[in-house]
Design a protein around this motif. Structure first.
Motif, mmCIF file in Angstrom:
data_model
loop_
_atom_site.group_PDB
_atom_site.id
_atom_site.type_symbol
_atom_site.label_atom_id
_atom_site.label_comp_id
_atom_site.label_asym_id
_atom_site.label_seq_id
_atom_site.Cartn_x
_atom_site.Cartn_y
_atom_site.Cartn_z
ATOM 1 N N MET A 108 103.915 74.021 -16.299
ATOM 2 C CA MET A 108 102.945 74.172 -17.360
ATOM 3 C C MET A 108 103.390 73.325 -18.538
ATOM 4 O O MET A 108 104.541 73.370 -18.942
ATOM 5 C CB MET A 108 102.854 75.645 -17.767
ATOM 6 N N ARG A 109 102.448 72.569 -19.059
ATOM 7 C CA ARG A 109 102.720 71.726 -20.217
ATOM 8 C C ARG A 109 102.244 72.429 -21.489
ATOM 9 O O ARG A 109 101.166 72.995 -21.507
ATOM 10 C CB ARG A 109 102.005 70.395 -20.080
ATOM 11 N N PHE A 110 103.060 72.357 -22.532
ATOM 12 C CA PHE A 110 102.673 72.863 -23.844
ATOM 13 C C PHE A 110 102.221 71.670 -24.675
ATOM 14 O O PHE A 110 103.039 70.978 -25.290
ATOM 15 C CB PHE A 110 103.836 73.582 -24.526
ATOM 16 N N GLU A 111 100.919 71.417 -24.665
ATOM 17 C CA GLU A 111 100.349 70.267 -25.362
ATOM 18 C C GLU A 111 100.243 70.539 -26.859
ATOM 19 O O GLU A 111 100.105 71.684 -27.288
ATOM 20 C CB GLU A 111 98.958 69.953 -24.806
ATOM 21 N N ASN A 112 100.269 69.470 -27.631
ATOM 22 C CA ASN A 112 100.012 69.522 -29.075
ATOM 23 C C ASN A 112 100.936 70.454 -29.844
ATOM 24 O O ASN A 112 100.509 71.152 -30.754
ATOM 25 C CB ASN A 112 98.548 69.902 -29.336
ATOM 26 N N THR A 113 102.206 70.453 -29.478
ATOM 27 C CA THR A 113 103.180 71.264 -30.219
ATOM 28 C C THR A 113 103.668 70.551 -31.469
ATOM 29 O O THR A 113 104.281 71.164 -32.329
ATOM 30 C CB THR A 113 104.416 71.574 -29.350
ATOM 31 N N GLY A 114 103.440 69.261 -31.532
ATOM 32 C CA GLY A 114 103.957 68.456 -32.631
ATOM 33 C C GLY A 114 105.320 67.866 -32.322
ATOM 34 O O GLY A 114 105.749 66.906 -32.954
ATOM 35 N N LEU A 115 106.008 68.430 -31.346
ATOM 36 C CA LEU A 115 107.342 67.936 -31.007
ATOM 37 C C LEU A 115 107.297 66.502 -30.515
ATOM 38 O O LEU A 115 108.214 65.717 -30.773
ATOM 39 C CB LEU A 115 107.998 68.833 -29.950
ATOM 40 N N GLU A 116 106.206 66.132 -29.839
ATOM 41 C CA GLU A 116 106.082 64.794 -29.266
ATOM 42 C C GLU A 116 106.016 63.707 -30.339
ATOM 43 O O GLU A 116 106.214 62.533 -30.051
ATOM 44 C CB GLU A 116 104.819 64.683 -28.399
ATOM 45 N N SER A 117 105.736 64.096 -31.560
ATOM 46 C CA SER A 117 105.609 63.115 -32.645
ATOM 47 C C SER A 117 106.916 62.931 -33.406
ATOM 48 O O SER A 117 106.981 62.106 -34.323
ATOM 49 C CB SER A 117 104.510 63.552 -33.619
ATOM 50 N N LEU A 118 107.951 63.689 -33.058
ATOM 51 C CA LEU A 118 109.184 63.670 -33.841
ATOM 52 C C LEU A 118 110.223 62.709 -33.286
ATOM 53 O O LEU A 118 110.387 62.572 -32.078
ATOM 54 C CB LEU A 118 109.788 65.075 -33.891
ATOM 55 N N LEU A 119 110.933 62.084 -34.201
ATOM 56 C CA LEU A 119 112.122 61.291 -33.899
ATOM 57 C C LEU A 119 113.250 61.932 -34.699
ATOM 58 O O LEU A 119 113.149 62.073 -35.921
ATOM 59 C CB LEU A 119 111.915 59.832 -34.310
ATOM 60 N N ILE A 120 114.320 62.333 -34.006
ATOM 61 C CA ILE A 120 115.377 63.137 -34.615
ATOM 62 C C ILE A 120 116.737 62.514 -34.329
ATOM 63 O O ILE A 120 116.997 62.088 -33.202
ATOM 64 C CB ILE A 120 115.388 64.576 -34.020
ATOM 65 N N GLU A 121 117.617 62.525 -35.328
ATOM 66 C CA GLU A 121 119.006 62.135 -35.080
ATOM 67 C C GLU A 121 119.631 63.182 -34.163
ATOM 68 O O GLU A 121 119.322 64.375 -34.256
ATOM 69 C CB GLU A 121 119.781 62.040 -36.383
ATOM 70 N N PHE A 122 120.525 62.745 -33.294
ATOM 71 C CA PHE A 122 121.071 63.611 -32.251
ATOM 72 C C PHE A 122 121.791 64.850 -32.796
ATOM 73 O O PHE A 122 121.564 65.954 -32.303
ATOM 74 C CB PHE A 122 122.011 62.835 -31.326
ATOM 75 N N ASP A 123 122.668 64.701 -33.780
ATOM 76 C CA ASP A 123 123.462 65.850 -34.240
ATOM 77 C C ASP A 123 122.602 66.996 -34.778
ATOM 78 O O ASP A 123 122.784 68.146 -34.371
ATOM 79 C CB ASP A 123 124.515 65.415 -35.250
ATOM 80 N N PRO A 124 121.626 66.735 -35.688
ATOM 81 C CA PRO A 124 120.781 67.857 -36.107
ATOM 82 C C PRO A 124 119.916 68.410 -34.974
ATOM 83 O O PRO A 124 119.662 69.616 -34.910
ATOM 84 C CB PRO A 124 119.909 67.287 -37.229
ATOM 85 N N LEU A 125 119.488 67.537 -34.069
ATOM 86 C CA LEU A 125 118.726 67.994 -32.904
ATOM 87 C C LEU A 125 119.548 68.987 -32.098
ATOM 88 O O LEU A 125 119.075 70.072 -31.749
ATOM 89 C CB LEU A 125 118.324 66.806 -32.029
ATOM 90 N N GLU B 218 101.051 76.953 -10.235
ATOM 91 C CA GLU B 218 102.000 77.999 -10.630
ATOM 92 C C GLU B 218 101.330 78.996 -11.570
ATOM 93 O O GLU B 218 100.465 78.633 -12.358
ATOM 94 C CB GLU B 218 103.214 77.394 -11.333
ATOM 95 N N GLU B 219 101.762 80.234 -11.479
ATOM 96 C CA GLU B 219 101.284 81.269 -12.401
ATOM 97 C C GLU B 219 102.440 81.673 -13.294
ATOM 98 O O GLU B 219 103.545 81.920 -12.822
ATOM 99 C CB GLU B 219 100.761 82.469 -11.623
ATOM 100 N N PHE B 220 102.143 81.726 -14.597
ATOM 101 C CA PHE B 220 103.159 82.078 -15.574
ATOM 102 C C PHE B 220 102.709 83.328 -16.328
ATOM 103 O O PHE B 220 101.573 83.392 -16.802
ATOM 104 C CB PHE B 220 103.377 80.920 -16.554
ATOM 105 N N PRO B 221 103.606 84.317 -16.429
ATOM 106 C CA PRO B 221 103.244 85.560 -17.133
ATOM 107 C C PRO B 221 102.835 85.264 -18.582
ATOM 108 O O PRO B 221 103.504 84.486 -19.270
ATOM 109 C CB PRO B 221 104.532 86.382 -17.086
ATOM 110 N N GLU B 222 101.749 85.897 -19.019
ATOM 111 C CA GLU B 222 101.231 85.647 -20.368
ATOM 112 C C GLU B 222 102.265 85.980 -21.440
ATOM 113 O O GLU B 222 102.383 85.264 -22.432
ATOM 114 C CB GLU B 222 99.943 86.437 -20.598
ATOM 115 N N HIS B 223 103.030 87.059 -21.245
ATOM 116 C CA HIS B 223 104.036 87.418 -22.248
ATOM 117 C C HIS B 223 105.102 86.333 -22.366
ATOM 118 O O HIS B 223 105.590 86.053 -23.460
ATOM 119 C CB HIS B 223 104.664 88.787 -21.940
ATOM 120 N N LEU B 224 105.430 85.667 -21.274
ATOM 121 C CA LEU B 224 106.407 84.585 -21.305
ATOM 122 C C LEU B 224 105.820 83.355 -21.997
ATOM 123 O O LEU B 224 106.491 82.715 -22.810
ATOM 124 C CB LEU B 224 106.860 84.227 -19.888
ATOM 125 N N VAL B 225 104.581 83.030 -21.696
ATOM 126 C CA VAL B 225 103.919 81.887 -22.342
ATOM 127 C C VAL B 225 103.873 82.100 -23.847
ATOM 128 O O VAL B 225 104.187 81.193 -24.623
ATOM 129 C CB VAL B 225 102.498 81.677 -21.761
#
Length: 119
Positions: free
Chosen positions: A1-18, A93-100
């Motif tokens: 399952m893909r989590f689209e539009n989380t905003g994470l895909e737009s980020l560039l982060i230095e490794f140590d803070p990541l 695949e089926e993913f439990p709603e509480h987990l999602v």
């Protein structure tokens, strides 16, 4: 399952803070890296099975091994583990709603923290 539009895909982060922020949210790198790629996992062992929230990243510059990389994150995934074959992310695949819902909350919190230190 893909989590689209989380905003994470737009980020560039230095490794140590990541690395620090991912660890704070239970996302573990362990041995899942090479010089150009990194994977963070959070394992969920629940009644319905074993699942992994997974976030991949790759370097825009530098390298992971030297801890001097700028990392671009990819779309987070949720997969179910099947022994001995591995993790499946497929459409069937089926993913439990509480987990999602739990994963969505974690991803929001990660995004909020990472966006404060994004390049």
């Amino acid at each position: 399952m893909r989590f689209e539009n989380t905003g994470l895909e737009s980020l560039l982060i230095e490794f140590d803070p990541l690395e620090d922020i991912m660890n704070e949210h239970g996302m573990v790198r362990a041995g899942q890296w090479d010089w150009e790629r990194v994977t963070y996992d959070r394992k969920f062992e629940i009644r319905e099975g074993t699942f992994y929230l997974r976030i991949f990243g790759y370097t825009e510059k530098g390298d992971i091994g030297a801890s001097d990389a700028d990392v671009k994150l990819l779309t987070p995934l949720l997969g179910k583990h099947y022994y001995p074959h591995g993790v499946e992310y497929g459409e069937g695949e089926e993913f439990p709603e509480h987990l999602v819902q739990t994963c969505e909350k974690i991803l929001i919190a990660i995004y909020e923290d990472l966006s404060k230190v994004a390049i």
